[in-house]
Structure formats: C-alpha cells, structure tokens
Design a protein around this motif. Sequence first.
Motif, PDB file in Angstrom:
ATOM      1  N   LEU A   1      21.364  20.707 -27.773  1.00  0.00           N
ATOM      2  CA  LEU A   1      22.804  20.523 -27.635  1.00  0.00           C
ATOM      3  C   LEU A   1      23.548  21.075 -28.840  1.00  0.00           C
ATOM      4  N   LEU A   2      23.120  20.695 -30.035  1.00  0.00           N
ATOM      5  CA  LEU A   2      23.809  21.135 -31.249  1.00  0.00           C
ATOM      6  C   LEU A   2      23.780  22.656 -31.378  1.00  0.00           C
ATOM      7  N   ASN A   3      22.636  23.243 -31.142  1.00  0.00           N
ATOM      8  CA  ASN A   3      22.530  24.701 -31.242  1.00  0.00           C
ATOM      9  C   ASN A   3      23.389  25.386 -30.187  1.00  0.00           C
ATOM     10  N   GLY A   4      23.398  24.832 -28.986  1.00  0.00           N
ATOM     11  CA  GLY A   4      24.180  25.430 -27.905  1.00  0.00           C
ATOM     12  C   GLY A   4      25.675  25.387 -28.180  1.00  0.00           C
ATOM     13  N   LEU A   5      26.162  24.265 -28.705  1.00  0.00           N
ATOM     14  CA  LEU A   5      27.588  24.143 -29.011  1.00  0.00           C
ATOM     15  C   LEU A   5      28.005  25.082 -30.130  1.00  0.00           C
ATOM     16  N   LYS A   6      27.136  25.281 -31.105  1.00  0.00           N
ATOM     17  CA  LYS A   6      27.456  26.189 -32.209  1.00  0.00           C
ATOM     18  C   LYS A   6      27.442  27.650 -31.755  1.00  0.00           C
ATOM     19  N   GLN A   7      26.485  28.020 -30.896  1.00  0.00           N
ATOM     20  CA  GLN A   7      26.328  29.410 -30.497  1.00  0.00           C
ATOM     21  C   GLN A   7      27.305  29.822 -29.396  1.00  0.00           C
ATOM     22  N   ASP A   8      27.637  28.873 -28.508  1.00  0.00           N
ATOM     23  CA  ASP A   8      28.494  29.205 -27.360  1.00  0.00           C
ATOM     24  C   ASP A   8      29.410  28.004 -27.062  1.00  0.00           C
ATOM     25  N   PRO A   9      30.406  27.788 -27.925  1.00  0.00           N
ATOM     26  CA  PRO A   9      31.230  26.577 -27.810  1.00  0.00           C
ATOM     27  C   PRO A   9      31.874  26.389 -26.437  1.00  0.00           C
ATOM     28  N   PHE A  10      32.326  27.492 -25.815  1.00  0.00           N
ATOM     29  CA  PHE A  10      33.060  27.364 -24.565  1.00  0.00           C
ATOM     30  C   PHE A  10      32.152  27.438 -23.332  1.00  0.00           C
ATOM     31  N   GLY A  11      30.856  27.401 -23.552  1.00  0.00           N
ATOM     32  CA  GLY A  11      29.925  27.359 -22.437  1.00  0.00           C
ATOM     33  C   GLY A  11      30.075  26.073 -21.639  1.00  0.00           C
ATOM     34  N   ARG A  12      29.690  26.130 -20.395  1.00  0.00           N
ATOM     35  CA  ARG A  12      29.817  24.961 -19.507  1.00  0.00           C
ATOM     36  C   ARG A  12      28.445  24.419 -19.093  1.00  0.00           C
TER      37      ARG A  12
ATOM     38  N   THR B   1      25.067  13.013 -20.791  1.00  0.00           N
ATOM     39  CA  THR B   1      26.331  13.371 -21.431  1.00  0.00           C
ATOM     40  C   THR B   1      26.604  14.845 -21.177  1.00  0.00           C
ATOM     41  N   ILE B   2      27.886  15.162 -20.937  1.00  0.00           N
ATOM     42  CA  ILE B   2      28.316  16.532 -20.670  1.00  0.00           C
ATOM     43  C   ILE B   2      29.418  16.860 -21.667  1.00  0.00           C
ATOM     44  N   TRP B   3      29.300  18.002 -22.342  1.00  0.00           N
ATOM     45  CA  TRP B   3      30.145  18.325 -23.481  1.00  0.00           C
ATOM     46  C   TRP B   3      30.935  19.605 -23.232  1.00  0.00           C
ATOM     47  N   ASN B   4      32.232  19.573 -23.560  1.00  0.00           N
ATOM     48  CA  ASN B   4      33.102  20.738 -23.388  1.00  0.00           C
ATOM     49  C   ASN B   4      34.021  20.896 -24.600  1.00  0.00           C
ATOM     50  N   VAL B   5      34.251  22.142 -24.980  1.00  0.00           N
ATOM     51  CA  VAL B   5      35.143  22.462 -26.095  1.00  0.00           C
ATOM     52  C   VAL B   5      36.424  23.077 -25.538  1.00  0.00           C
ATOM     53  N   ARG B   6      37.559  22.746 -26.134  1.00  0.00           N
ATOM     54  CA  ARG B   6      38.855  23.300 -25.704  1.00  0.00           C
ATOM     55  C   ARG B   6      39.749  23.495 -26.934  1.00  0.00           C
ATOM     56  N   TRP B   7      40.736  24.351 -26.745  1.00  0.00           N
ATOM     57  CA  TRP B   7      41.737  24.538 -27.777  1.00  0.00           C
ATOM     58  C   TRP B   7      42.769  23.414 -27.698  1.00  0.00           C
TER      59      TRP B   7
ATOM     60  N   TYR C   1      38.768  21.160 -29.988  1.00  0.00           N
ATOM     61  CA  TYR C   1      38.443  19.759 -29.717  1.00  0.00           C
ATOM     62  C   TYR C   1      37.180  19.674 -28.861  1.00  0.00           C
ATOM     63  N   LEU C   2      36.378  18.646 -29.140  1.00  0.00           N
ATOM     64  CA  LEU C   2      35.158  18.396 -28.368  1.00  0.00           C
ATOM     65  C   LEU C   2      35.375  17.191 -27.452  1.00  0.00           C
ATOM     66  N   ASP C   3      35.317  17.438 -26.148  1.00  0.00           N
ATOM     67  CA  ASP C   3      35.409  16.375 -25.148  1.00  0.00           C
ATOM     68  C   ASP C   3      34.013  16.051 -24.650  1.00  0.00           C
ATOM     69  N   MET C   4      33.807  14.802 -24.270  1.00  0.00           N
ATOM     70  CA  MET C   4      32.490  14.400 -23.772  1.00  0.00           C
ATOM     71  C   MET C   4      32.643  13.425 -22.602  1.00  0.00           C
ATOM     72  N   LEU C   5      31.854  13.662 -21.569  1.00  0.00           N
ATOM     73  CA  LEU C   5      31.781  12.760 -20.420  1.00  0.00           C
ATOM     74  C   LEU C   5      30.407  12.126 -20.400  1.00  0.00           C
TER      75      LEU C   5
ATOM     76  N   GLY D   1      31.896  21.186 -36.324  1.00  0.00           N
ATOM     77  CA  GLY D   1      33.185  21.615 -36.848  1.00  0.00           C
ATOM     78  C   GLY D   1      34.334  21.476 -35.879  1.00  0.00           C
ATOM     79  N   PHE D   2      34.215  20.547 -34.904  1.00  0.00           N
ATOM     80  CA  PHE D   2      35.282  20.318 -33.942  1.00  0.00           C
ATOM     81  C   PHE D   2      36.012  19.007 -34.249  1.00  0.00           C
ATOM     82  N   LYS D   3      37.163  18.825 -33.642  1.00  0.00           N
ATOM     83  CA  LYS D   3      37.878  17.557 -33.715  1.00  0.00           C
ATOM     84  C   LYS D   3      37.478  16.710 -32.510  1.00  0.00           C
ATOM     85  N   PRO D   4      37.305  15.390 -32.665  1.00  0.00           N
ATOM     86  CA  PRO D   4      36.976  14.538 -31.522  1.00  0.00           C
ATOM     87  C   PRO D   4      38.127  14.525 -30.514  1.00  0.00           C
ATOM     88  N   GLY D   5      37.801  14.740 -29.259  1.00  0.00           N
ATOM     89  CA  GLY D   5      38.819  14.802 -28.215  1.00  0.00           C
ATOM     90  C   GLY D   5      38.750  13.653 -27.235  1.00  0.00           C
TER      91      GLY D   5
END
Length: 290
Positions: free
Chosen positions: A124-135, A165-171, A177-181, A212-216
């Motif tokens: 998860l951590l590696n994926g968010l860093k390498q491809d933040p906007f991935g789904r 848990t499902i994680w998404n990054v948005r502007w 911001y990092l959102d999580m379901l 390096g994201f803000k909690p959303g």
Amino acid sequence: MLITGTKGDYYHKLVLNKILKEGTLDINPRPHYSDGLPAHTYSINHIMQQYDLSKGECPVETLRPIAWKSAVKEILWIYQMQSNKINDLHEMGIKYWDDWDIGDGTIGCRYGATVKRHNLMNKLLNGLKQDPFGRRHIMNMWQEDDFSDETGGTTKGLNPCCYETIWNVRWGEDGLYLDMLMNQRSSDYEISCAINELQYIALQLMVAKVCGFKPGMFTHVIENVQIYDRHVNNVKTLLTRESVRCCPQLILNTDKTDFYKFTIDDFVLTDYPVDKIKEKNPQMKFDLGI
C-alpha cells in the motif's frame, strides 16, 4: 444535520434507535456467551458513517468512556507489528483478545499474520508513493487461503470483521488529501464501533504522514450491524444519556515519516474530558459473544 454532541454520539444514537425499531433476530448464532448459551443478536444491514478529518471531525463518543489508546495500540499490533501473538498485546496492556486464543498463544492466521503474509502494508505505502492517483490502492484481509487448511477444512481463528480499506488521493484547496474507506462485515455496534473507527482513523493519519498527504475523508461502511440480546437494556439506558459537550480530535503529533517508527505516544486526543464523561456517563458492562 443538527449535532448536539460529538458526531460519534449522533451516529451512535441514530443507529441504535434503528436497531431497536427495525432489527431482526438471528437463528443459530455462531457466538456463545461465557455461560455456554447462544449469543443471539438483533441486527440491521448496510449503514455508512463519514468523518471529514480535515475539518476535525472525530468518531469518539461521550455517551460512555472510550479507551482510545487501546484502540490505537491494537492497530499498531495489526499493521505495524504485523502480529497475531496474544503476548504482544499483553505487553501493550491489552487483554480483551485472550478469549480468541486458538490454543497456541495466537489468534491464528488472521489480522496481523495476514498483513505480514501478503505484505499488504508495504504494498500500500509503495503504491501510494509511486502512483498516488491510482484506483487500485486496496488492503484486503479477507484472504481465503489464510482461512483454509490443506484438506479444505477451516483453520482456527476469528475471521476479520474490519477486513478491507480502500485508499484514494485527491487535490484539495491546499494540497493533496488522502481519503480512506473501510469495509466491515460485522459490527457489535455499541461495544466496538467507536473503537474501530478511531483505530482506522489512526491508520489513515499514519499513512498520510508517511506519503506526504493531508488526512481527508474517512468513510465507514458496515454490512451487518448488531446488538446482542443481553445488551438491549444497556442500549436503552445509553440512549437516555446526554452528550458531554466537547470537540475531540485525534492528532498524530510527530515529525516521523517512517510507518514502523510511530508509537502510541505520537498520538493525542484533544478536548476529550475523560473524567467528566466517566462522572456523567459511566462505563457499562457488556457480556461478550465469543
């Protein structure tokens, strides 16, 4: 939406009232009480609760005291220590998992053991860093091969309740911001819902810090929500209680950015007057279904 207490109090009363009015009784339940009698439940299906962490929203309730530090320690046990050992919990002062010891000092190949076996946290951590906007940023502890032995039977252990848990990054206006379901198959609502939400918000805060994201937004979806038949009177009492006015917020107060270095001392729950809550809304005793 008018909220006179915390948002956690609001959801708590809303859901418990709905269970009392609309809940259906189960048949032949798996859990049993300590006296050997079946632990029946009244339940409803499919609820959703949501908190905007960027606005300071928090699920902690004031209708009874919540042991928030134990909640955070448990999430460290699962995702940071990646352990299934009961003794590791004892060293953190937590003993409520003892009843799920399968006989070898562990809870079986569940929770932390699954996270470790499938390398879920690091992926998860590696994926968010390498491809933040991935789904495709998903951690799923519902791993069938962890539940079944080589003969096709079922291995011992309580299958995970909070399983995905499902994680998404948005502007946002001031950055990413990092959102999580979080999906939960089953919730003993008045016992553990606030605890589960607090601990997964703690996980979201840690992941956001590392990446390096803000909690959303934190969104909690529960497939089956229940109260035990022996808890009905406690629930009715709880619904008569008045909230303690406060604005609690869970904060990760550290400059650390290594997921495996965070400790319980890095977390602060602000504006949560425990002594006042204990005086006004004392703790309740609930028989557990094991």
